[in-house]
Design an enzyme around this catalytic site. Structure first.
Site, PDB file in Angstrom:
ATOM      1  CD1 TRP A 187      -2.783  -1.174  -0.053  1.00  0.00           C
ATOM      2  CD2 TRP A 187      -2.852  -1.463   2.164  1.00  0.00           C
ATOM      3  NE1 TRP A 187      -3.874  -1.973   0.222  1.00  0.00           N
ATOM      4  CE2 TRP A 187      -3.939  -2.159   1.585  1.00  0.00           C
ATOM      5  CE3 TRP A 187      -2.692  -1.496   3.547  1.00  0.00           C
ATOM      6  CZ2 TRP A 187      -4.856  -2.888   2.340  1.00  0.00           C
ATOM      7  CZ3 TRP A 187      -3.608  -2.225   4.308  1.00  0.00           C
ATOM      8  CH2 TRP A 187      -4.676  -2.907   3.709  1.00  0.00           C
ATOM      9  CD  GLU A 235     -12.437   0.069  -6.761  1.00  0.00           C
ATOM     10  OE1 GLU A 235     -11.672   1.044  -6.808  1.00  0.00           O
ATOM     11  OE2 GLU A 235     -13.200  -0.146  -5.783  1.00  0.00           O
ATOM     12  CG  ASP A 285       6.669  -2.260  -9.614  1.00  0.00           C
ATOM     13  OD1 ASP A 285       5.595  -2.401 -10.213  1.00  0.00           O
ATOM     14  OD2 ASP A 285       6.751  -2.061  -8.396  1.00  0.00           O
TER      15      ASP A 285
END
Length: 615
Positions: A187, A235, A285
């Site tokens: 997070w 969502e 990433d």
């Protein structure tokens, strides 16, 4: 067409020849990544690996690995249809009497599909592991890249609820497996999950968390979409709208959270805000670089629920293009109408894969007055996650923003360095390794629109000299000079014919400020005639590959520090920054697969049963 679940979408892809099965056993450590990376780079199919070593579950990857498959996943023929769907929904008519009101009924029916629908039972709870039964090592979680800190869940739909307001959130945050029942929870500071955790800490309570793996493709996409802060829009609601029916949810077995009833797996548990954070990473990433180890919260798994015959869904991220590029493009199309409501000059925008989402935004406008390009760019920087944009290029309506080379050609011809460039500062993606400080750095706006008299310093109404200014780049030259081999550290150079006016120079940097010295020397040398932009990159960049050059540049610059005007040219320093240059953070390596894994995949390719052309 709405898909009931992930496996129904897989069946459709397989029927169309867009999903292939690999029955030979494969390793979850590096091998699957190398196969999947080759396929996505060649526009190849999704793959179902039926036997993953040391796991009883099959793994599917690449389901949305092309633009066309992403559109199929959302029940569309093309992603452009997303923009029209949103326009139709928000264009409600209030006039024209009863007829006008009745014309809204189909749109209101679409809007009614937004809230999720609670069901008593879900396929995802056919099998339940609790307590000591929980073992994350049984899942075929991938170790994607050689320097990764361990296996990472790469396609998780992380569900939390605001402890004060009850606001629900679903986001996609990577999760490093740290034990049988513990993962990291990535997070970042700007994410909603972080805000929920901070509130739980103030209240002195644990934060319940559920992580869905799978669900239908609309939900997987929705978890990646940067939703605006509109009450009632989350969502699940977005997925319901996209699939044309309310999304089915079921209450978790150990957490008081609604979870997708049609998922493949659910990981239930909690994050304790009082607990010390764990070191997570490194991880290869979506930027194409490793993000270095840092402290993040721990997620404790109290239960795993699943279907009787589940499939573990995965994706990989790394050097573009990757599967995430098409999810980003879907978000572009989805939110274009909303951006146009706020900034009506916008005709289109695009975030090219080389910019890995936030690093580069192309936007076209219908220009009416001087300075409008800066007005639009500044407005975009104030819209949600667009605040992370690093470089925004504004062009006129008619310039195809999806055409990478065409936009840069327009920049070279119509943007004079210094006059038509503007730097500033603002929030930066927390994964950006080159910013002046963590999550805060420079911005660059380039006005590549045709200039009005006021923007050329002329009196209002005067047209004298405008044509000459507009064609200032007409003599841009793609010719290859020989001068660079005289400079210390320069190992290769190229002037791409598809974008004349650019000079890519490869630098092997061995000392502080070396690239700045090289940039200054090249900018003033006669060999730079016909050059508007000097692109300095590291020794690992292929200067013959325009995409690779810009990918390196955009990752490695803080525009305020590393982009400057010299002798009428814009110099972009895309080399690594050294501590002696005032850069105190560690500089991460680029992602690349180790040669042993490449060789192993080459040797086993015939066993996978995949066509040779994707090898």
């Amino acid at each position: 067409m709405a898909f009931p679940d992930l496996q129904s979408f897989m069946q459709q892809l397989e029927a169309r020849g867009e999903l292939l099965r690999v029955s030979t056993p494969v390793s979850r450590e590096l091998e699957i990544t190398e196969i999947a990376d080759r396929l996505v780079k060649h526009g190849g199919p999704a793959v179902l690996f039926e036997q993953v070593k040391d796991s009883p579950f099959p793994l599917v990857i690449g389901l949305m690995g092309t633009r066309e498959r992403t559109a199929q996943a959302l029940g569309l023929e093309t992603l452009d249809q997303l923009a029209q769907q949103v326009r139709d929904l928000i264009d409600l008519k209030a006039g024209n009497g009863l007829g006008g009101l009745l014309s809204n009924i189909p749109k209101l029916r679409d809007a009614m599909n937004l809230p999720p629908r609670r069901v008593r039972r879900g396929a995802v709870q056919e099998v339940v592991w609790r307590g000591d039964e929980v073992d994350l090592h049984q899942l075929p979680v991938l170790k994607c890249w050689p320097q990764d800190g361990g296996p990472f869940v790469t396609l998780p739909l992380v569900i939390t609820r605001d402890p004060e307001t009850g606001e629900r959130n679903m986001g996609m945050y990577r999760m490093q497996v740290m034990g049988r029942n513990v993962t990291g929870m990535h997070w970042q500071r700007h994410k909603t999950g972080t805000r929920h955790l901070e509130k739980a800490k103030r209240l002195g309570v644990r934060l319940p968390v559920a992580v869905a793996l799978g669900g239908d493709p609309a939900l997987i996409y929705a978890a990646t979409a940067p939703l605006p802060p509109i009450p009632g829009l989350d969502e699940f609601a977005l997925a319901g709208y996209l699939r044309g029916q309310r999304y089915p949810v079921v209450k978790g077995v150990t957490v008081d959270l609604d979870v997708p009833a049609n998922a493949e797996f659910i990981l239930e548990g909690y994050v304790d805000p009082q607990e010390e954070w764990a070191m997570e990473g490194p991880f290869g990433d979506h930027t194409g670089f490793y993000t270095l180890p840092d402290l993040y919260p721990r997620f404790h798994v109290t239960a795993i629920t699943m279907r009787r015959t589940p499939v573990y869904p995965a994706t990989i991220v790394g050097r573009p293009p990757m599967e995430d590029a098409y999810l980003i493009e879907a978000s572009e199309r989805l939110f274009l109408p909303a951006a146009q409501m706020i900034l009506p000059e916008i005709t289109d925008y695009h975030m090219p894969p080389a910019g890995v989402a936030h690093n580069l935004v192309f936007v076209s406008i219908k220009k009416r007055f001087p300075g409008e390009a800066y007005k639009v760019a500044s407005g975009l920087l104030g819209l949600g996650q667009m605040m992370f944009a690093k470089v925004i290029v504004v062009v006129d309506d008619g310039v195809p923003v999806q055409d990478f080379a065409a936009v840069w050609q327009t920049v070279a011809r119509q943007a004079v360095p210094g006059r038509d460039t503007l730097t500033g500062r603002g929030p930066i993606d927390a994964l950006d390794h080159s910013s002046r400080t963590w999550s805060y750095g420079g911005k660059l706006i380039i006005d590549a629109t045709r200039k009005l008299p006021e923007e050329l310093g002329q009196a209002v109404g005067s047209r004298e000299g405008q044509h000459e200014e507009q064609e200032a780049g007409a003599e841009l030259s793609p010719a290859e000079p020989a001068y660079t081999d005289q400079l210390d550290g320069v190992t290769a150079q190229h002037r791409p014919a598809e974008t004349p006016g650019y000079w890519a120079v490869q630098v092997t940097k061995t000392r502080p400020f070396q690239s700045r010295e090289i940039g200054e020397q090249l900018a003033q040398h006669p060999a730079a005639d016909g050059v508007r932009h000097l692109l300095l990159v590291d020794e690992l960049t292929d200067v013959q590959d325009l995409q690779d050059v810009w990918w390196t540049i955009l990752n490695n610059i803080d525009p305020e520090r590393d982009v400057w005007v010299s002798h009428g040219r814009l110099v972009w320093d895309g080399t690594r920054k050294l501590p002696e240059e005032g850069f105190v953070r560690a500089w991460p390596p680029k992602i690349s697969m180790d040669q042993a894994t490449r060789d192993r995949v080459d040797a086993r390719w015939h066993l996978y049963g995949l066509p040779e052309r994707w090898r």
